[in-house]
Design an enzyme around this catalytic site. Structure first.
Site, PDB file in Angstrom:
ATOM      1  CG  HIS A 106      -1.880   1.161   1.239  1.00 46.26           C
ATOM      2  ND1 HIS A 106      -3.027   1.138   0.493  1.00 46.26           N
ATOM      3  CD2 HIS A 106      -1.869   2.349   1.891  1.00 46.26           C
ATOM      4  CE1 HIS A 106      -3.697   2.252   0.681  1.00 46.26           C
ATOM      5  NE2 HIS A 106      -3.011   3.007   1.525  1.00 46.26           N
ATOM      6  CG  ASP A 142      -6.131  -0.055   2.391  1.00 50.89           C
ATOM      7  OD1 ASP A 142      -6.043  -1.143   1.806  1.00 50.89           O
ATOM      8  OD2 ASP A 142      -6.406   1.017   1.808  1.00 50.89           O
ATOM      9  CB  CYS A 707      48.352  29.265 -25.085  1.00 55.66           C
ATOM     10  SG  CYS A 707      47.423  27.846 -25.653  1.00 55.66           S
TER      11      CYS A 707
END
Length: 902
Positions: A106, A142, A707
């Site tokens: 549940h 339930d 660079c």
């Protein structure tokens, strides 16, 4: 144990599979009848295994058990009933029959939210904790004793779908199987449910999901998300029922500019904004919904409410028609009950379920990686015609959830019309800087103004970092499957390739890069970089490590590679797009979000990149671009407490300052790619023609704004004069001029201040007594042109022998070939250590020299050969950390060690 599984859906299927893996015998599966000719997944799985499957439409009639149904059940000999996601009423004759009784999953923390809509009510009530219960079935609703419970936090914007997928589905399966294990071991508890706190709420159906507007914004938000996706909270808008999906609470400072929308019963009209529909509670606070669904089933983005019917159908290309027919076949296989898929065939009205949505999304992924669908896309395009139109728009990059608004500056140039964004890019939108501040970006070819660009302020930095932080911690990007993240990055690379000529043209007019070089290197390598790192997204992994064991316990240690979070990236002006790609691609692949500051003089390709990233589908906040001054924007990023990593390429002087600021602020991780004075040693046994050609490239490539440019050439004395003569001959052949002219070899320097520094650098060399062979002049014409220059007789103590020119200046010194160690000493006598090179046919000499050169990269009989798979970075005051290759990923990851004792 012998188990009967009574249930349905993917949840029931996964529980069934896990129980079989545990070694239990499934003696029967009881599921629901086929719907529209389609079997439930649980039944389908069991049938594949040869397990008996029963599909009773009902177990009781007028409250009484059906004898023949009960008899068929009892014949299975089950010792335990497991009911995962069971929607039918099972009679007590079945519940109590097995030796161990029956257990039920549940989705709530019983006794809270008894009843069939438990997940809905967890959200509607605004519960801070959610979870599931496995309980022993009884004759109540339930109410049976609790066997096992597990809880989770409920997040503020959770929906039924998100909490189910995140916790209730995966952990619920594990929990149900764990419960069976406890029963098998005789350890299963039976805890009587308390009456205190017990609740029972009705089943949520469409007729009772209407919104009550006399509530706070938070209560409205909880009601809407609690009914999303089923049954859907609704209200009356323009005389029809409109259902709201995708609710979230709105911060007080959120812009709510848009068009007013009257809603029956609401305390005030809603507002249709670019982000969605803003709604208001009776407390004056606001929430926003993302999608709307009409009574005919059509779903739209809420932002498109006033324009949803205006978009014309796109005409399909032949390739797109092929894709459409492939998808027609997929629809036909899913909707097997439909004789033929028409343009008007509705996916859901033809019997498709949520499971079919998942399948359709996956079927599309299998056929094209560039069309990433979400489940919502199917719900919003339910007919075959709309579905194909949506897919095609996504394939073309025209599918933004809301239209990307770009105020382009357009120029007809280089035989095309280029469209350049010129505003800041923050949180998925192009916006003006705080106070509307701008500056002029200049074309170095003629000194003219290209356009006005927004100039970021401190508040813009803070907004960008906040957006990046939210995208990382709460947004879709941080939760995205790595493979899906890789697909988005790859799609971005595809879009860059589609726009490569435009990007190269923008690069040429903004930075002075020769167009053909920009096309191949500036843009071409950028595309390669994103594709390379897209492939790394799902291959980032840790390791398991043996550690000392304290007997009788054992230990397991494993490491996890995790993204860092918000990363700042600050890049230079020599390769505006490529430097962005080198850092951004690795950063995104690792799962981070980004705030990037391009060089102030070259912002335009970065802003065009932002536009393409948005069109590729990268979520809001993942990438933010802030043109502006380094002293303001760069400094704030270095100091910002929410930035956790800073990647910088630029001068050593600025790199030192950044490193200090990052340490003082919050000890943020730093990687620095700084200055260089790279030595190139040319021995007399070299291939002379290749050495000349590569020596030229090592200095003059990209106008010397490189660079890793060879800042000093050491040429063996016996070939020195010959080498210099050939170099001068080649320099005199170089065509200097318009970078958009395909025959141009050498374009303008990037900007006026740099040009002035080059002039000063060369004047210093002349004053020091170096021999000027050619060049050293600023060309007297519009633009920032500087002649390729060659100096010889350069001594070690001279300024030009030690400092970086960062321009087209070749510095040549002699050395004696019989003293290799001396030339190595001279080559290494610099605080820089970015790159180096050697030309010789003697492999032993080449390897010896490459061992001794103190630089991050050594080129042997070549130069400038960088590759996306090869790590790039320097030693000493050239910085630390790597771009490119697998090593680059580590710059944007953190390692977590986890130790478990068992």
């Amino acid at each position: 144990m012998k188990i009967a599984v009574i249930g349905q859906s993917l949840f029931g299927q996964e529980v069934y599979k896990e129980l079989r893996k545990e070694g239990h015998t499934i003696v029967g599966v009881f599921t629901i009848p086929d719907k529209d000719g389609k079997a439930d997944p649980l039944g389908t799985e069991a049938e594949k295994d040869g397990v008996a499957v029963f599909k009773f439409p009902r177990w009781r009639v007028k409250g009484q058990a059906i004898p023949e149904v009960v008899a068929q059940y009892k014949a299975t000999g089950a010792e335990l009933n497991v009911l995962p996601f069971c929607s039918q009423f099972i009679p007590m004759e079945v519940i109590d029959h097995p030796k161990h009784g029956s257990i039920i999953y549940h989705p709530s923390l019983l006794p809270l939210h008894r009843g069939a809509s438990a997940i809905n009510w967890t959200l509607i009530h605004g519960d801070k904790k959610g979870g599931f219960t496995v309980f022993w079935a009884d004759d109540g609703l339930d109410t049976g004793p609790i066997l096992l419970q597990r809880e989770c936090d409920v997040e503020p914007n959770d929906t039924v779908n998100t909490i189910y997928k995140r916790f209730l589905f995966p952990e619920g399966i594990k929990g149900t199987v764990d419960a069976v294990r406890l029963i098998a071991e005789g350890k299963a508890p039976r805890i009587t449910q308390p009456q205190e706190g017990a609740t029972y709420e009705c089943i949520q159906k469409k007729d009772n999901a209407k919104i009550d507007w006399s509530q706070t914004a938070e209560a409205l938000h909880n009601w809407i998300r609690g009914n999303d996706k089923v049954p859907g909270a609704w209200a009356e808008v323009d005389g029809q029922k409109v259902t709201f999906y995708g609710s979230s609470l709105v911060d007080a400072g959120t812009k709510m500019d848009g068009q007013s929308l009257e809603i029956a019963g609401a305390s005030r009209p809603g507002v249709i904004t670019k982000a969605g529909l803003v709604l208001f509670g009776n407390d004056g606070k606001a929430l926003m919904v993302k999608n709307l669904q009409f009574e005919d089933g059509k779903m739209i983005a809420a932002a498109q409410y006033f324009s949803s019917g205006s978009s014309a159908a796109v005409e399909l290309t032949e390739e797109e028609k092929t894709f459409a027919e492939q998808m027609r076949a997929v629809w036909q296989s899913i909707l097997s009950n439909v004789s033929h898929i028409e343009e008007s065939t509705d996916f859901f009205k033809s019997g498709a379920t949520s499971m079919d949505v998942v399948r359709l999304v996956e079927e599309v992924k299998l056929r094209t990686s560039s069309c990433q669908l979400q489940n919502e896309d199917i719900y919003m395009n339910t007919t075959y015609h709309d579905f194909i139109q949506m897919c095609v728009r996504k394939l073309r990059g025209e599918d933004g959830e809301e239209e990307l608004v770009v105020d382009h500056v357009e120029k007809d140039i280089n035989h095309m019309t280029i469209k350049m964004p010129h505003q800041l890019f923050i949180n998925g939108e192009f916006v003006d800087a705080e106070g509307g501040k701008t500056y002029k970006t200049i074309n170095p070819t003629d000194g003219t103004v290209i356009c006005e660009v927004s100039l970021a302020q401190i508040s813009d930095v803070d907004k960008s970092v906040a957006a990046a932080k939210e995208a990382f911690e709460e947004g879709e990007w941080g939760k995205m499957n790595p493979r899906d993240r890789g697909r988005l990055i790859y799609k971005l690379a595809d879009l860059m390739e589609q726009h490569q000529e435009e990007l190269a043209t923008i690069e040429a007019i903004d930075s002075g890069a020769v167009y053909t070089l920009a096309l191949k290197t500036h843009v071409g390598m950028s595309i390669q970089t994103f594709r390379y790192f897209a492939g790394w997204c799902d291959k980032i992994q840790g390791s398991t490590i043996p550690i000392n064991q304290a007997r009788p316990n054992r230990n397991l240690t494993f490491t996890k590679k995790e993204p860092i979070g918000v990363c700042a990236i600050v890049i230079p002006w020599n390769y505006p797009l490529m430097m962005l790609a080198w850092k951004t691609a690795a950063c995104l692949a690792a799962g981070n979000t980004i705030v990037l500051k391009p060089a102030q003089v070259t912002p335009l390709t970065a802003l065009k990149f932002a536009e393409l990233a948005a069109r590729a589908g990268l979520p809001k906040g993942v990438i933010n671009i802030l043109p502006g001054a380094g002293a303001l924007v760069g400094q704030r990023l270095s100091d910002h407490p929410d930035v956790r990593k800073l990647g910088f390429t630029g001068s050593t002087e600025i790199g030192k300052h950044i490193m200090k600021s990052c340490a003082v602020s919050n000890v943020k991780k730093v990687s620095l790619e700084l200055g260089g004075k790279s030595p190139l040693i040319i021995f007399s046994d070299c291939d002379m023609d290749k050495a000349v050609r590569m020596g030229m490239s090592s200095v003059f490539f990209n106008k010397g704004e490189n660079c890793i440019a060879a800042g000093r050439l050491f040429v063996e004395d016996t070939i020195h004069d010959q080498f210099v003569k050939k170099v001068v001959e080649e320099v005199n052949k170089m065509k200097i001029g318009d970078p958009l002219d395909r025959s141009t070899d050498h374009g303008p320097q990037n900007h006026k201040a740099h040009l002035d520094k080059l002039v000063e650098f060369c004047q210093t060399g002349v004053k020091e007594g170096a021999t000027l062979i050619c060049g050293s002049k600023q060309i007297q014409r519009p633009g920032f042109f500087f002649e390729p220059t060659v100096f010889t007789d350069v001594q070690d103590h001279m300024y030009i022998a030690k400092e970086e020119s960062f321009g087209p200046v070749m510095i040549i010194s002699k050395f004696k070939g019989d003293d290799v160690d001396d030339v190595l000493r001279r080559a290494n006598a610099t605080e820089y250590g970015l790159a180096s090179g050697v030309f010789t046919r003697d492999i032993s000499k080449a390897l010896y020299v490459s061992d001794k050169l103190n630089a991050g990269t050594v080129f042997v009989n070549t130069y400038n050969k960088t590759d996306v798979a090869s790590p790039f970075g320097g030693f000493k005051q050239s910085g630390f950390g790597k771009d490119l290759g697998q090593d680059a990923l580590n710059e944007y990851l953190k390692t977590k060690a986890v130790t478990i004792e068992y």
